[in-house]
Design an enzyme around this catalytic site. Structure first.
Site, PDB file in Angstrom:
ATOM      1  N   CYS A  76     -19.408   9.742 -13.818  1.00 58.40           N
ATOM      2  CA  CYS A  76     -19.264   9.142 -15.064  1.00 58.40           C
ATOM      3  C   CYS A  76     -19.707   7.587 -14.834  1.00 58.40           C
ATOM      4  O   CYS A  76     -19.516   6.820 -13.742  1.00 58.40           O
ATOM      5  CB  CYS A  76     -17.739   8.749 -15.287  1.00 58.40           C
ATOM      6  N   GLU A  77     -20.785   7.292 -15.749  1.00 60.86           N
ATOM      7  CA  GLU A  77     -21.586   6.078 -15.457  1.00 60.86           C
ATOM      8  C   GLU A  77     -20.651   4.837 -15.775  1.00 60.86           C
ATOM      9  O   GLU A  77     -21.079   3.538 -15.577  1.00 60.86           O
ATOM     10  CB  GLU A  77     -22.865   5.944 -16.367  1.00 60.86           C
ATOM     11  N   HIS A  78     -19.449   5.047 -16.525  1.00 60.35           N
ATOM     12  CA  HIS A  78     -18.640   3.727 -16.705  1.00 60.35           C
ATOM     13  C   HIS A  78     -17.713   3.523 -15.559  1.00 60.35           C
ATOM     14  O   HIS A  78     -17.570   2.258 -15.308  1.00 60.35           O
ATOM     15  CB  HIS A  78     -17.778   4.064 -17.835  1.00 60.35           C
ATOM     16  N   HIS A  79     -17.124   4.383 -14.700  1.00 57.36           N
ATOM     17  CA  HIS A  79     -16.640   4.182 -13.674  1.00 57.36           C
ATOM     18  C   HIS A  79     -17.045   4.421 -12.235  1.00 57.36           C
ATOM     19  O   HIS A  79     -16.375   4.275 -11.293  1.00 57.36           O
ATOM     20  CB  HIS A  79     -15.170   4.850 -13.849  1.00 57.36           C
ATOM     21  N   GLN A 117     -20.480  12.623 -20.723  1.00 56.98           N
ATOM     22  CA  GLN A 117     -20.449  13.884 -20.953  1.00 56.98           C
ATOM     23  C   GLN A 117     -21.251  14.435 -22.072  1.00 56.98           C
ATOM     24  O   GLN A 117     -22.061  15.245 -22.251  1.00 56.98           O
ATOM     25  CB  GLN A 117     -19.061  14.482 -20.889  1.00 56.98           C
ATOM     26  N   HIS A 145     -12.358  14.461 -16.351  1.00 58.12           N
ATOM     27  CA  HIS A 145     -12.675  13.083 -15.915  1.00 58.12           C
ATOM     28  C   HIS A 145     -11.724  12.496 -14.803  1.00 58.12           C
ATOM     29  O   HIS A 145     -10.569  12.066 -15.211  1.00 58.12           O
ATOM     30  CB  HIS A 145     -13.036  12.488 -17.111  1.00 58.12           C
ATOM     31  N   CYS A 147     -11.715   9.546 -14.113  1.00 61.22           N
ATOM     32  CA  CYS A 147     -11.543   8.171 -14.457  1.00 61.22           C
ATOM     33  C   CYS A 147     -10.337   8.372 -15.597  1.00 61.22           C
ATOM     34  O   CYS A 147      -9.748   7.074 -15.973  1.00 61.22           O
ATOM     35  CB  CYS A 147     -12.573   7.543 -14.963  1.00 61.22           C
TER      36      CYS A 147
HETATM   37 ZN    ZN Z   1     -15.174   7.147 -17.013  1.00 63.17          ZN
END
Ligand code: ZN
Length: 185
Positions: A76-79, A117, A145, A147
């Protein structure tokens, strides 16, 4: 593209940032280990799915091809935490097909990079449409996920499902239902 020196320096700093002693026994090799690991799990960033999708075979019957339960691991590119699960891919050929393993390879190309995703589901469908040029494509991705499940709302095992429908599938509910029926557990 991967700069291992930068990754190592960053991980050492990260360890300091969370209050660790980066030089203690268990952590001494960690920055180098992570740099090597990133080289593998982000290898898809330098890859073009075209190479998997352009070696085709001529067919006479344009029956739907479905490859289900393609297991993937992405990040995941956010976390920077993993999300993982299964992708189901179907297409309706327009005179040509690819080897079945190539659908899994295509999923891998897009999962082995920083991802969302929804975006990954789109990229898989788009690449197949563009390079194989079938009559239609449908992609469904089911994933957990970390995250979401190891922090925050903490709903272990909860699945995020995304679907992308293109071409002949788009205006044909019957075809969509055949796909859903085939990938249902
Ligand atoms: Zn994430």
């Amino acid at each position: 593209m991967i700069d291992k020196t930068k990754i190592e320096a960053a991980v050492a700093l990260l360890l300091e940032g969370i209050g660790e002693d980066a030089n203690r026994e268990g952590l001494r090799e960690t920055p180098a280990r992570i740099a090597r690991m990133y080289e593998e799990i982000f290898a898809g960033a330098d890859e073009n799915a075209e190479k998997h999708l352009t070696k085709t075979f001529i067919v006479e019957n344009n029956e739907m091809v479905v490859e289900r339960d393609i297991v993937f691991y992405s990040t995941c590119e956010h976390h920077l935490l993993p999300f993982f699960g299964k992708a189901h891919v179907a297409y309706i050929p327009d005179g040509q097909v690819i080897g079945l393993s190539k659908l899994a390879r295509t999923v891998e190309t897009f999962s082995r990079r920083l991802q969302l995703q929804e975006q990954m589901t789109h990229q898989i469908a788009e690449a197949i449409m563009q390079h194989l040029q079938p009559k239609g494509v449908m992609v469904m991705v089911e994933a957990e996920h970390l995250c979401m499940t190891m922090r925050g709302v903490k709903k272990p095992g909860s699945q995020t499902i995304t679907t992308v429908i293109k071409g002949a599938f788009a205006d044909d509910v019957r075809l969509q239902n055949i796909f859903f029926g085939m990938v249902k557990n």
